[in-house]
Structures are given as structure tokens and as C-alpha cells.
Enzyme design. Structure first.
Site, PDB file in Angstrom:
ATOM      1  CG  ASN A  30     -89.101 -46.605  64.005  1.00 62.47           C
ATOM      2  OD1 ASN A  30     -88.244 -45.875  63.492  1.00 62.47           O
ATOM      3  ND2 ASN A  30     -88.925 -47.189  65.177  1.00 62.47           N
ATOM      4  CE  LYS A  34     -87.267 -50.589  64.607  1.00 62.01           C
ATOM      5  NZ  LYS A  34     -87.180 -51.654  65.577  1.00 62.01           N
ATOM      6  CB  SER A  59     -93.338 -58.858  65.187  1.00 64.24           C
ATOM      7  OG  SER A  59     -92.009 -58.883  65.687  1.00 64.24           O
ATOM      8  CD  GLU A  97     -85.127 -50.324  68.185  1.00 65.87           C
ATOM      9  OE1 GLU A  97     -84.969 -49.348  67.419  1.00 65.87           O
ATOM     10  OE2 GLU A  97     -85.711 -51.370  67.833  1.00 65.87           O
ATOM     11  CG  HIS A 139     -88.478 -47.016  69.458  1.00 65.59           C
ATOM     12  ND1 HIS A 139     -87.618 -48.071  69.656  1.00 65.59           N
ATOM     13  CD2 HIS A 139     -89.414 -47.458  68.596  1.00 65.59           C
ATOM     14  CE1 HIS A 139     -88.026 -49.103  68.925  1.00 65.59           C
ATOM     15  NE2 HIS A 139     -89.111 -48.762  68.279  1.00 65.59           N
ATOM     16  N   GLY A 170     -89.040 -56.517  66.681  1.00 66.40           N
ATOM     17  CA  GLY A 170     -87.978 -57.076  65.850  1.00 66.40           C
ATOM     18  C   GLY A 170     -87.686 -58.541  66.136  1.00 66.40           C
ATOM     19  CD  GLU A 207     -93.231 -49.707  69.217  1.00 67.10           C
ATOM     20  OE1 GLU A 207     -93.481 -50.006  68.061  1.00 67.10           O
ATOM     21  OE2 GLU A 207     -92.147 -49.229  69.571  1.00 67.10           O
TER      22      GLU A 207
END
Ligand code: PEP
Length: 254
Positions: free
Chosen positions: A12, A14, A216, A100, A98, A176, A170
Site C-alpha cells: 500500500n 498510500k 510495520s 486511515e 483502511h 506506521g 491491521e
């Protein structure tokens, strides 16, 4: 590694990589990963790089994914991208929900379920993301949150549609941050999601469903994570932006 299900490892990107930078990355990946047959490899560039990257991956074992799409098929939705537009660039997968987007765009499960239906209608395979925050984990809410998100995001999906779906577990606190879930935490969550799929669909559907881990993932932890019985791949953010690290994650997972 002998796995019950074929591994699927997706990058991904992003909001990283111009079309030219994306081309550089996939050219490198094509060389490094040319002989890999054991893993479904997917790259998910931003929309603006899909055209260039789609041409570059045509003659390779890399598959293309998008990072989001609209729940609508056409019309007055400024700034949105429809499934049929993704299909024009031979996109096969689309990341939905996702964390985010759940956080910044406030995407609820019901919207993700609508997007999944639009994806199935266009023969795109959704990668549906779920995961708890640190506060939820610490409050002992992990399974409750996962159950709500999985049931809500896959609401209305048939067994046949579930067969086309990848679930990405996730944990938000691992994305991240450099903090990876322990292999035991990942396995426990994946086994729980699979048991949930048994209740929602049936044993066969659940046994066939691929559940990726994301948060990660790096070359150094990929092997151990992928060796867990219910971990069927990875959704990789930061480490998918460099040829070396993404290629090593895949090679270390085989
Ligand atoms: C992600 O964004 O899906 C992700 C897992 O990011 P990272 O690998 O950087 O934690």
C-alpha cells in the site's frame, strides 16, 4: 513455507510516489521478484500512477490494486473514482476501509460494505481492512471491535463474494509506528476472524479466506508472521516503498 492458502502480499503505497517514481519501483520489483510463484504479489499505487504502473506490470507476476474507490458507479461525485475506471487500468484488487480512511474520512462500516458491493459488481477483489486501536485493545475490546467491523464491512456479501475477498487485519497501533503485533497477537486475531467467518458464512468459505496481517511488516519479521497458521499474507505500507525491503519481505515469506 508450506501454507494451506496461497500467500498474498500487497504494498500500500498510500500518498507516495509520482507516476515516474512508481515506474522505477515496479521496474526494480519485476527484476527482483520475477521467479516468485508462491505468492500473489500486489502493488497499490495512488490513482495518478495507475496508468503508468499498469503498463509496466502487464508482462509480470505483479498484480495491481487501488487504495480506495467510490460506492457509486457514475455521476456527480466530485473527486471520486468508480470501479469501472479502475478496471480500465487492469486493477484487480481494491483496498477498502483502511484505518486511515476510517480515521480521516470517517468511513463507517456501512459505507465500506457498499463499496465492497460496487467492487464485486465490477469483478474487483476487495481487501477489507479491520483493526482495533490501542485504547480498544487495552480495554479488552479487540474481538468486539473486530466482530463489528467484519460483520459491518461485509454486510450483504454472499459466500461467492466472500471467496473473492481478502481481509486485512491491521491493528491501528501497529500501522506506521514500528510496533508490530507479536506473532501470538496476530495469530489470535486472525484465528478469531476466521472463526467469525465460519459463523457468518460456513467452514469451507472460512477455510479458503485469505487474511493478511498489516502493521510495520518488515523483512526481519515477515517470516515469523507468515509462519502462523492463520496468517495468509501481509499488507505492507512503509516497507513497500523500496524495492529492497518489499522484495525481501516477499522472499523471506516463501
Ligand atoms: C498500512 O498502511 O496498511 C500499513 C500496514 O502500514 P505500515 O506497514 O507502514 O505499518
Amino acid at each position: 513455507m508450506n501454507k494451506e492458502r496461497k500467500l498474498i502480499i500487497a504494498g500500500n503505497w498510500k500518498m507516495n510516489k509520482t507516476a515516474a517514481e512508481g515506474l522505477d519501483l515496479v521496474r526494480g520489483l519485476k527484476i527482483e521478484l520475477a521467479s516468485v510463484k508462491e505468492v500473489d504479489i500486489v502493488v497499490c499505487p495512488p490513482f495518478t500512477a495507475l496508468s503508468a504502473v499498469s503498463k509496466a506490470v502487464l508482462d509480470s507476476n505483479l498484480r495491481l490494486g487501488a487504495q480506495n474507490m467510490s460506492e457509486h458507479n457514475v455521476g456527480a461525485y466530485t473527486g471520486e473514482i468508480a470501479a469501472v475506471m479502475l478496471k480500465e487500468f487492469s486493477v484487480r484488487y481494491v483496498i477498502l476501509g483502511h484505518s486511515e480512511r476510517r480515521q480521516y474520512q470517517k468511513e463507517p462500516d456501512a459505507l465500506i460494505a457498499k463499496k465492497a458491493q460496487a467492487a464485486y459488481a465490477a469483478s474487483l477483489k476487495p481487501i477489507v481492512c479491520v483493526g482495533e486501536t490501542l485504547a480498544e485493545r487495552e480495554a479488552g475490546q479487540t474481538q468486539k471491535v473486530l466482530e463489528t467491523q467484519v460483520r459491518g464491512s461485509l454486510a450483504g456479501a454472499t459466500k461467492e463474494q466472500m471467496a473473492e475477498t481478502v481481509v486485512a487485519y491491521e491493528p491501528v497501533w501497529a500501522i506506521g509506528t514500528g510496533k508490530t503485533a507479536t506473532t501470538a497477537q496476530a495469530q489470535e486475531a486472525h484465528a478469531f476472524i476466521r472463526s467469525l467467518l465460519v459463523r457468518m458464512f460456513d467452514e469451507t468459505v472460512a477455510r479458503r479466506a485469505r487474511i493478511q496481517y498489516g502493521g510495520s511488516v518488515k523483512p526481519a519479521n515477515a517470516r515469523e508472521l507468515m509462519s502462523q497458521p492463520d496468517v495468509d499474507g501481509a499488507l505492507v505500507g512503509g516497507a513497500s516503498l523500496e524495492v529492497r525491503s518489499f522484495a525481501d519481505i516477499i522472499k523471506n515469506s516463501i
